[in-house]
Motif scaffolding. Sequence first.
Motif, PDB file in Angstrom:
ATOM      1  N   ARG A  23      10.726  -3.380  -4.463  1.00 22.27           N
ATOM      2  CA  ARG A  23      12.093  -2.858  -4.464  1.00 22.27           C
ATOM      3  C   ARG A  23      12.348  -2.156  -3.143  1.00 22.27           C
ATOM      4  N   LYS A  24      13.534  -2.311  -2.617  1.00 29.32           N
ATOM      5  CA  LYS A  24      13.844  -1.726  -1.304  1.00 29.32           C
ATOM      6  C   LYS A  24      13.643  -0.221  -1.284  1.00 29.32           C
ATOM      7  N   GLU A  25      13.975   0.450  -2.371  1.00 31.62           N
ATOM      8  CA  GLU A  25      13.808   1.902  -2.396  1.00 31.62           C
ATOM      9  C   GLU A  25      12.338   2.322  -2.468  1.00 31.62           C
ATOM     10  N   ASP A  26      11.447   1.404  -2.872  1.00 30.20           N
ATOM     11  CA  ASP A  26      10.017   1.708  -2.938  1.00 30.20           C
ATOM     12  C   ASP A  26       9.278   1.384  -1.640  1.00 30.20           C
ATOM     13  N   ALA A  27       9.942   0.706  -0.725  1.00 32.10           N
ATOM     14  CA  ALA A  27       9.286   0.258   0.502  1.00 32.10           C
ATOM     15  C   ALA A  27       9.123   1.373   1.530  1.00 32.10           C
ATOM     16  N   HIS A  28       9.968   2.372   1.467  1.00 33.23           N
ATOM     17  CA  HIS A  28       9.927   3.495   2.415  1.00 33.23           C
ATOM     18  C   HIS A  28       9.915   3.009   3.861  1.00 33.23           C
ATOM     19  N   LEU A  29      10.839   2.108   4.150  1.00 32.21           N
ATOM     20  CA  LEU A  29      10.949   1.529   5.492  1.00 32.21           C
ATOM     21  C   LEU A  29      11.871   2.343   6.374  1.00 32.21           C
ATOM     22  N   ASP A  30      11.568   2.335   7.641  1.00 34.80           N
ATOM     23  CA  ASP A  30      12.511   2.834   8.631  1.00 34.80           C
ATOM     24  C   ASP A  30      13.364   1.679   9.136  1.00 34.80           C
ATOM     25  N   GLU A  31      12.779   0.479   9.065  1.00 33.57           N
ATOM     26  CA  GLU A  31      13.484  -0.669   9.623  1.00 33.57           C
ATOM     27  C   GLU A  31      12.858  -1.969   9.118  1.00 33.57           C
ATOM     28  N   TRP A  32      13.694  -3.000   8.998  1.00 34.44           N
ATOM     29  CA  TRP A  32      13.228  -4.352   8.710  1.00 34.44           C
ATOM     30  C   TRP A  32      13.643  -5.184   9.900  1.00 34.44           C
ATOM     31  N   LEU A  33      12.689  -5.631  10.687  1.00 37.47           N
ATOM     32  CA  LEU A  33      12.964  -6.333  11.933  1.00 37.47           C
ATOM     33  C   LEU A  33      12.592  -7.807  11.785  1.00 37.47           C
ATOM     34  N   ARG A  34      13.479  -8.577  11.187  1.00 36.07           N
ATOM     35  CA  ARG A  34      13.244 -10.007  10.948  1.00 36.07           C
ATOM     36  C   ARG A  34      13.092 -10.799  12.242  1.00 36.07           C
ATOM     37  N   ASP A  35      13.802 -10.371  13.296  1.00 31.56           N
ATOM     38  CA  ASP A  35      13.816 -11.150  14.535  1.00 31.56           C
ATOM     39  C   ASP A  35      12.464 -11.221  15.228  1.00 31.56           C
ATOM     40  N   VAL A  36      11.537 -10.357  14.867  1.00 32.09           N
ATOM     41  CA  VAL A  36      10.217 -10.390  15.486  1.00 32.09           C
ATOM     42  C   VAL A  36       9.242 -11.264  14.688  1.00 32.09           C
ATOM     43  N   ALA A  37       9.643 -11.694  13.519  1.00 31.95           N
ATOM     44  CA  ALA A  37       8.781 -12.508  12.657  1.00 31.95           C
ATOM     45  C   ALA A  37       8.657 -13.930  13.205  1.00 31.95           C
ATOM     46  N   PRO A  38       7.584 -14.613  12.853  1.00 34.62           N
ATOM     47  CA  PRO A  38       7.440 -16.018  13.257  1.00 34.62           C
ATOM     48  C   PRO A  38       8.574 -16.863  12.667  1.00 34.62           C
ATOM     49  N   SER A  39       8.886 -17.952  13.332  1.00 33.54           N
ATOM     50  CA  SER A  39       9.911 -18.859  12.825  1.00 33.54           C
ATOM     51  C   SER A  39       9.500 -19.390  11.455  1.00 33.54           C
ATOM     52  N   THR A  40      10.475 -19.829  10.701  1.00 28.77           N
ATOM     53  CA  THR A  40      10.200 -20.413   9.386  1.00 28.77           C
ATOM     54  C   THR A  40       9.265 -21.605   9.532  1.00 28.77           C
ATOM     55  N   GLU A  41       9.490 -22.426  10.548  1.00 28.38           N
ATOM     56  CA  GLU A  41       8.651 -23.611  10.772  1.00 28.38           C
ATOM     57  C   GLU A  41       7.198 -23.218  11.024  1.00 28.38           C
ATOM     58  N   LEU A  42       6.996 -22.226  11.884  1.00 28.29           N
ATOM     59  CA  LEU A  42       5.633 -21.789  12.189  1.00 28.29           C
ATOM     60  C   LEU A  42       4.981 -21.155  10.964  1.00 28.29           C
ATOM     61  N   GLU A  74       0.842  -1.194   0.000  1.00 30.93           N
ATOM     62  CA  GLU A  74       0.000   0.000   0.000  1.00 30.93           C
ATOM     63  C   GLU A  74       0.879   1.247   0.000  1.00 30.93           C
ATOM     64  N   GLU A  75       0.337   2.322  -0.518  1.00 28.07           N
ATOM     65  CA  GLU A  75       1.063   3.593  -0.576  1.00 28.07           C
ATOM     66  C   GLU A  75       1.445   4.057   0.827  1.00 28.07           C
ATOM     67  N   SER A  76       2.678   4.487   0.976  1.00 29.94           N
ATOM     68  CA  SER A  76       3.109   5.006   2.278  1.00 29.94           C
ATOM     69  C   SER A  76       2.508   6.390   2.510  1.00 29.94           C
ATOM     70  N   SER A  77       2.454   6.766   3.784  1.00 31.80           N
ATOM     71  CA  SER A  77       1.864   8.052   4.154  1.00 31.80           C
ATOM     72  C   SER A  77       2.658   8.650   5.315  1.00 31.80           C
ATOM     73  N   PRO A  78       2.749   9.956   5.384  1.00 29.65           N
ATOM     74  CA  PRO A  78       3.395  10.579   6.540  1.00 29.65           C
ATOM     75  C   PRO A  78       2.696  10.207   7.852  1.00 29.65           C
ATOM     76  N   LYS A  79       1.425   9.835   7.787  1.00 32.01           N
ATOM     77  CA  LYS A  79       0.666   9.439   8.980  1.00 32.01           C
ATOM     78  C   LYS A  79       1.107   8.073   9.516  1.00 32.01           C
ATOM     79  N   ASP A  80       1.902   7.338   8.733  1.00 32.70           N
ATOM     80  CA  ASP A  80       2.360   6.014   9.161  1.00 32.70           C
ATOM     81  C   ASP A  80       3.284   6.091  10.375  1.00 32.70           C
ATOM     82  N   GLY A  81       3.969   7.196  10.531  1.00 31.93           N
ATOM     83  CA  GLY A  81       4.987   7.257  11.586  1.00 31.93           C
ATOM     84  C   GLY A  81       6.152   6.378  11.182  1.00 31.93           C
TER      85      GLY A  81
END
Length: 124
Positions: free
Chosen positions: A33-52, A12-19
């Motif tokens: 594409r990474k440049e289109d994601a407009h991320l502040d952070e990618w936090l893989r460690d909080v994701a569910p395990s591959t098995e789950l 979805e389109e990013s917004s300044p309201k996203d924080g």
Amino acid sequence: MTKDITYRRIYEESSPKDGRRVLVDRVWPRGMRKEDAHLDEWLRDVAPSTELRRWYGHEPSRFVEFRRRYLTELREPVRRQAVDHLRDVANHDKLTLLTATHDVDHSQAAVLAEWLTGAGRSKA
């Protein structure tokens, strides 16, 4: 003070309201594409395990059990550290958790948002 935490699809389109925008998937979203994601952070460690994640397969009929198992995983030290980091971010800014999942209401982002706001802790 209630934390302002939302979740939605990364496509979805990013917004300044996203924080602060944080991707909470273990794998990078297809076609994004990474440049289109407009991320502040990618936090893989909080994701569910591959098995789950593989077991769940985004089957809504498995969501209750997925949620239970994921909340158990969130208590593990590495994930706990990531959760604490997200909680700290949410204490200082609006937080939007991002996922590539089609059904965001049955995703780890939804479970995580609920848990971070305190609404889901009694069910954990």
